[in-house]
Design a protein around this motif. Structure first.
Motif, PDB file in Angstrom:
ATOM      1  N   LEU A 235      31.489  29.348  38.650  1.00 43.45           N
ATOM      2  CA  LEU A 235      30.250  28.982  39.332  1.00 43.45           C
ATOM      3  C   LEU A 235      30.561  27.833  40.267  1.00 43.45           C
ATOM      4  O   LEU A 235      30.916  26.735  39.814  1.00 43.45           O
ATOM      5  N   ALA A 236      30.475  28.102  41.566  1.00 43.74           N
ATOM      6  CA  ALA A 236      30.695  27.094  42.606  1.00 43.74           C
ATOM      7  C   ALA A 236      32.056  26.418  42.476  1.00 43.74           C
ATOM      8  O   ALA A 236      32.193  25.220  42.735  1.00 43.74           O
ATOM      9  N   ASN A 237      33.071  27.188  42.081  1.00 45.10           N
ATOM     10  CA  ASN A 237      34.425  26.647  41.980  1.00 45.10           C
ATOM     11  C   ASN A 237      35.433  27.729  42.373  1.00 45.10           C
ATOM     12  O   ASN A 237      36.346  28.068  41.614  1.00 45.10           O
ATOM     13  N   PRO A 238      35.286  28.282  43.589  1.00 45.73           N
ATOM     14  CA  PRO A 238      36.101  29.432  43.973  1.00 45.73           C
ATOM     15  C   PRO A 238      37.591  29.129  44.101  1.00 45.73           C
ATOM     16  O   PRO A 238      38.422  29.980  43.789  1.00 45.73           O
ATOM     17  N   ASP A 239      37.952  27.942  44.543  1.00 48.74           N
ATOM     18  CA  ASP A 239      39.363  27.627  44.732  1.00 48.74           C
ATOM     19  C   ASP A 239      40.098  27.597  43.395  1.00 48.74           C
ATOM     20  O   ASP A 239      41.206  28.138  43.266  1.00 48.74           O
ATOM     21  N   ALA A 240      39.492  26.942  42.403  1.00 44.75           N
ATOM     22  CA  ALA A 240      40.113  26.879  41.077  1.00 44.75           C
ATOM     23  C   ALA A 240      40.221  28.273  40.473  1.00 44.75           C
ATOM     24  O   ALA A 240      41.239  28.623  39.859  1.00 44.75           O
ATOM     25  N   ALA A 241      39.179  29.087  40.643  1.00 43.00           N
ATOM     26  CA  ALA A 241      39.202  30.448  40.103  1.00 43.00           C
ATOM     27  C   ALA A 241      40.280  31.277  40.779  1.00 43.00           C
ATOM     28  O   ALA A 241      40.987  32.060  40.120  1.00 43.00           O
ATOM     29  N   ALA A 242      40.427  31.125  42.080  1.00 36.49           N
ATOM     30  CA  ALA A 242      41.451  31.873  42.810  1.00 36.49           C
ATOM     31  C   ALA A 242      42.848  31.457  42.377  1.00 36.49           C
ATOM     32  O   ALA A 242      43.747  32.296  42.224  1.00 36.49           O
ATOM     33  N   THR A 243      43.048  30.166  42.167  1.00 35.18           N
ATOM     34  CA  THR A 243      44.341  29.668  41.706  1.00 35.18           C
ATOM     35  C   THR A 243      44.678  30.222  40.329  1.00 35.18           C
ATOM     36  O   THR A 243      45.822  30.653  40.077  1.00 35.18           O
ATOM     37  N   LEU A 244      43.694  30.229  39.431  1.00 35.14           N
ATOM     38  CA  LEU A 244      43.901  30.770  38.088  1.00 35.14           C
ATOM     39  C   LEU A 244      44.192  32.268  38.148  1.00 35.14           C
ATOM     40  O   LEU A 244      45.090  32.764  37.453  1.00 35.14           O
ATOM     41  N   THR A 245      43.461  32.976  38.968  1.00 31.37           N
ATOM     42  CA  THR A 245      43.670  34.423  39.122  1.00 31.37           C
ATOM     43  C   THR A 245      45.088  34.728  39.588  1.00 31.37           C
ATOM     44  O   THR A 245      45.767  35.606  39.049  1.00 31.37           O
ATOM     45  N   GLU A 246      45.541  33.967  40.581  1.00 34.04           N
ATOM     46  CA  GLU A 246      46.882  34.174  41.124  1.00 34.04           C
ATOM     47  C   GLU A 246      47.948  33.881  40.067  1.00 34.04           C
ATOM     48  O   GLU A 246      48.926  34.630  39.911  1.00 34.04           O
ATOM     49  N   ALA A 247      47.761  32.790  39.333  1.00 35.02           N
ATOM     50  CA  ALA A 247      48.746  32.402  38.319  1.00 35.02           C
ATOM     51  C   ALA A 247      48.835  33.440  37.206  1.00 35.02           C
ATOM     52  O   ALA A 247      49.936  33.804  36.761  1.00 35.02           O
ATOM     53  N   LEU A 248      47.692  33.948  36.746  1.00 37.02           N
ATOM     54  CA  LEU A 248      47.695  34.935  35.661  1.00 37.02           C
ATOM     55  C   LEU A 248      48.257  36.273  36.136  1.00 37.02           C
ATOM     56  O   LEU A 248      48.930  36.976  35.378  1.00 37.02           O
ATOM     57  N   THR A 249      47.965  36.623  37.372  1.00 34.47           N
ATOM     58  CA  THR A 249      48.516  37.864  37.932  1.00 34.47           C
ATOM     59  C   THR A 249      50.042  37.825  37.911  1.00 34.47           C
ATOM     60  O   THR A 249      50.709  38.817  37.577  1.00 34.47           O
ATOM     61  N   GLU A 250      50.593  36.663  38.234  1.00 29.17           N
ATOM     62  CA  GLU A 250      52.050  36.522  38.273  1.00 29.17           C
ATOM     63  C   GLU A 250      52.641  36.429  36.874  1.00 29.17           C
ATOM     64  O   GLU A 250      53.616  37.123  36.545  1.00 29.17           O
ATOM     65  N   GLU A 260      44.415  44.906  38.155  1.00 26.43           N
ATOM     66  CA  GLU A 260      44.032  43.700  38.893  1.00 26.43           C
ATOM     67  C   GLU A 260      43.303  42.714  37.980  1.00 26.43           C
ATOM     68  O   GLU A 260      42.513  43.099  37.124  1.00 26.43           O
ATOM     69  N   VAL A 261      43.601  41.439  38.141  1.00 26.15           N
ATOM     70  CA  VAL A 261      42.789  40.407  37.500  1.00 26.15           C
ATOM     71  C   VAL A 261      41.499  40.290  38.297  1.00 26.15           C
ATOM     72  O   VAL A 261      41.522  39.945  39.482  1.00 26.15           O
ATOM     73  N   ARG A 262      40.390  40.617  37.684  1.00 24.86           N
ATOM     74  CA  ARG A 262      39.109  40.570  38.398  1.00 24.86           C
ATOM     75  C   ARG A 262      38.639  39.124  38.520  1.00 24.86           C
ATOM     76  O   ARG A 262      38.644  38.380  37.546  1.00 24.86           O
ATOM     77  N   CYS A 263      38.217  38.760  39.690  1.00 27.85           N
ATOM     78  CA  CYS A 263      37.693  37.409  39.914  1.00 27.85           C
ATOM     79  C   CYS A 263      36.333  37.531  40.578  1.00 27.85           C
ATOM     80  O   CYS A 263      36.195  38.199  41.604  1.00 27.85           O
ATOM     81  N   SER A 264      35.327  36.897  39.990  1.00 30.81           N
ATOM     82  CA  SER A 264      33.966  37.021  40.511  1.00 30.81           C
ATOM     83  C   SER A 264      33.184  35.749  40.232  1.00 30.81           C
ATOM     84  O   SER A 264      33.612  34.891  39.443  1.00 30.81           O
ATOM     85  N   GLU A 265      32.031  35.663  40.867  1.00 28.97           N
ATOM     86  CA  GLU A 265      31.133  34.557  40.560  1.00 28.97           C
ATOM     87  C   GLU A 265      30.470  34.844  39.226  1.00 28.97           C
ATOM     88  O   GLU A 265      30.182  35.988  38.881  1.00 28.97           O
ATOM     89  N   LEU A 266      30.254  33.798  38.457  1.00 33.37           N
ATOM     90  CA  LEU A 266      29.650  33.935  37.143  1.00 33.37           C
ATOM     91  C   LEU A 266      28.220  34.463  37.275  1.00 33.37           C
ATOM     92  O   LEU A 266      27.503  34.129  38.223  1.00 33.37           O
ATOM     93  N   SER A 267      27.822  35.297  36.332  1.00 27.61           N
ATOM     94  CA  SER A 267      26.431  35.728  36.248  1.00 27.61           C
ATOM     95  C   SER A 267      25.513  34.522  36.385  1.00 27.61           C
ATOM     96  O   SER A 267      25.744  33.468  35.786  1.00 27.61           O
ATOM     97  N   ALA A 268      24.454  34.658  37.180  1.00 28.60           N
ATOM     98  CA  ALA A 268      23.542  33.531  37.417  1.00 28.60           C
ATOM     99  C   ALA A 268      22.944  33.001  36.122  1.00 28.60           C
ATOM    100  O   ALA A 268      22.810  31.787  35.929  1.00 28.60           O
TER     101      ALA A 268
END
Length: 288
Positions: A235-250, A260-268
């Motif tokens: 939630l409102a932290n896309p850069d951190a989520a993208a970094t985590l997604t990339e690291a786990l994918t690798e 694919e590691v799915r990355c999305s905005e958290l349910s409202a």
């Protein structure tokens, strides 16, 4: 003999995007967010994660609401009228939301077999449970076997999340077994998990960067040598989520097997209780 027509129902906190909903053929019931005096379905722009983030940061009163039994009763009746022979309804933990209770009450009014599943999970873990249930049904499994597949997949999943502050969980009464952390909320950056259907403390670290590093390490640990699916949400932290997604994918390429590691905005609705800055990861081992 004609094949059984089974309807699968879940709720909007399961983090299933529109393409996945269409592929699975499931029906999604929205929970609501209440912003000030206005009530919105969380799967609309007005009830979006972006909108609730703005409201939370502006200290506008924000809360959430389950779908009432009448909503699910009407849905089950419609699905029956459309020719479905049975219904499987899979929902987020009954310990943090009344949605499952609504499903139980509504199920009493239906003339076809219905199974309601309390996943004892939230977010992507509920979504993975739905996917496993649909897969079993498509293999010809019974309604009970599909319900068991959903419960088993949810039970095997590990949900981990970092929140920037426990204040939002405290306000919403969802702090659960992590309540002991509230007194030291300013001194720690908590990593939380879902345990027995409620929020519980996993670890405490001192900085956001350390919390995100530990999320990565814990997700790798939870995966082990298994084949897994992984979902990241924020939630409102896309850069951190993208970094985590990339690291786990690798780091988990072998365990992901090309998935694919799915990355999305958290349910409202979940975001209302977790608060801006939240980053979550779900590790869901594939059924064997």
């Amino acid at each position: 003999m004609a094949a059984r027509r089974t309807a699968v129902v879940t709720d909007s906190t399961a983090q299933l995007d529109a393409a996945t909903v269409e592929r699975l053929g499931v029906v999604v019931v929205p929970l609501q967010v209440v912003i000030g005096d206005e009530v919105y379905d969380e799967d609309t722009d007005a009830g979006s994660a972006e909108r609730i983030t703005e409201a939370l940061r502006g200290r506008t009163p924000v809360s959430t609401s389950r779908p009432g039994p009448a909503v699910l009763e009407e849905l089950y009746a419609r699905l029956t009228a459309e020719g479905h022979d049975e219904i499987l309804s899979v929902h987020l933990s009954g310990a943090v939301s009344g949605t499952y209770e609504s499903a139980l009450l509504a199920a009493r009014t239906v003339d076809v077999p219905i199974r309601t599943v309390d996943t004892r999970q939230v977010g992507p873990a509920t979504g993975y449970a739905v996917e496993s249930a649909v897969a079993r049904l498509r293999e010809g499994a019974t309604l009970d076997a599909a319900a068991k597949a959903a419960r088993d997949r949810a039970a095997a999943a590990e949900s981990l999340f970092y929140v920037d502050s426990l204040e939002y969980l405290r306000r919403g009464g969802r702090v659960g077994a992590a309540a002991a952390l509230v007194g030291g909320v300013l001194a720690v950056k908590p990593i939380l998990t879902i345990e027995n259907g409620t929020v519980a403390s996993k670890e405490k670290v001192r900085t956001a960067s350390k919390a995100l590093a530990r999320l990565e390490a814990l997700a790798v640990e939870a995966s082990g040598e298994q084949q897994v699916e992984i979902g990241v949400a924020h939630l409102a932290n896309p850069d951190a989520a993208a970094t985590l997604t990339e690291a786990l994918t690798e780091r988990l390429a072998d365990q992901l097997g090309g998935r694919e590691v799915r990355c999305s905005e958290l349910s409202a609705v979940l975001g209302v209780h977790a608060g801006p800055g939240t980053v979550a990861v779900c590790v869901a081992p594939l059924p064997v």
